[in-house]
Write an enzyme that holds these catalytic residues in place. Sequence first.
Site: not given
Length: 282
Positions: A171, A158
Site C-alpha cells: 500500500y 494517501s
Amino acid sequence: MTTENTNFAGTVALVTGAARGQGRSHAIAFAERGADLVICDSCSDAPGIGYPLGTEQELAETARRIEALGRRVISRQVNTADRSALEALVTHADNEFGHIDIAVANAGVSAVAPITDHDQQVWDSVIGANLVGVFNTIAAVAPGMTRRGYGRIVTISSMLGRTAVPGQAAYCASKWGVIGMSKSAASELAPQGVTVNVVAPGNIDTPMVRNDNLYRVVRPDLNDPTWDDVAPVLQQNHAVPIAVLDPFDVTRAVLFLADKASAHITGIVVPVDAGAASRTSA
C-alpha cells in the site's frame, strides 16, 4: 440552479472506483455542479484483499443518482489495471460526449501483509489497483486533453503516500508511487494546459476502513473487535482527534483542484488527513 451548482456546467468528468465511497461522492458532486459523468468500477473482489469491493448494483446506484440530477452518465464495469479496457472507455466517452475535461483516478484497495510472509496476490492486487490503475487513467485521458489544450487530472494517494507503517509495504509503495508519478506527469503536461494534482486522504469513512478484517488487524488482542474498539486506535493516525473523515471532505479538495480557475496549480499534494501531514512533512 445557483452559480455554486453550475461551475462545472458543460464539462465531462471521469471518476474511477465510483461504485461507492469516495468515488461516488466525487461523481455525484460533479453532477450536482453541472458536469456529465463517465464512471467505472471493477465491481469484483480482488485476490488477497480482505474485504468486499464495490458491486455492479452499487455502480448502478451511483449512475441512477447522477441521472436523477439531470446529467448524462456513461457507466461501465472496468478494472483500471486493464489499460486496453480503460482506453476503450475513454474512446467511447469521447465519441459520445466529445471530450473528457476532468479525470479523478480514485480507484484503489488496501491490504495488510507482513513483509516476512507477503502473499504475491496481495502485492499484485494493491499495485494493480493503486498504481498501475492510476497510471493507466492518466495515460488514457492525457492524449485527448493535450490535443484540446485543457485538462484537470486529480489522483488519489494517501497519508501513507508520505509516511509508512508496518505491514503496509504494498500500500505504501503504491501510494508513494502515485505522488511521484503525478508530479512527473504534471511537469510534462503543464505546457499543454493540463494540470495534475494529488489528494492524500487520511482515514476516510468507507468500507476500506469499516470492515471486520481491518478491525482484527488493528486490535489483534481481541477475538471479535468492533468499531468502538478500533476507533480510538485509528484516531491516533490523525492530529485532529477524529477516527475517520467523511468522503465529502476529500471531494471538496477534488472539486477545487478540478476547477477551471485552478489553472496555475499543478504538481502539488493536498493532504486531507486531519493533520497527519503536520507530523511528517515540511
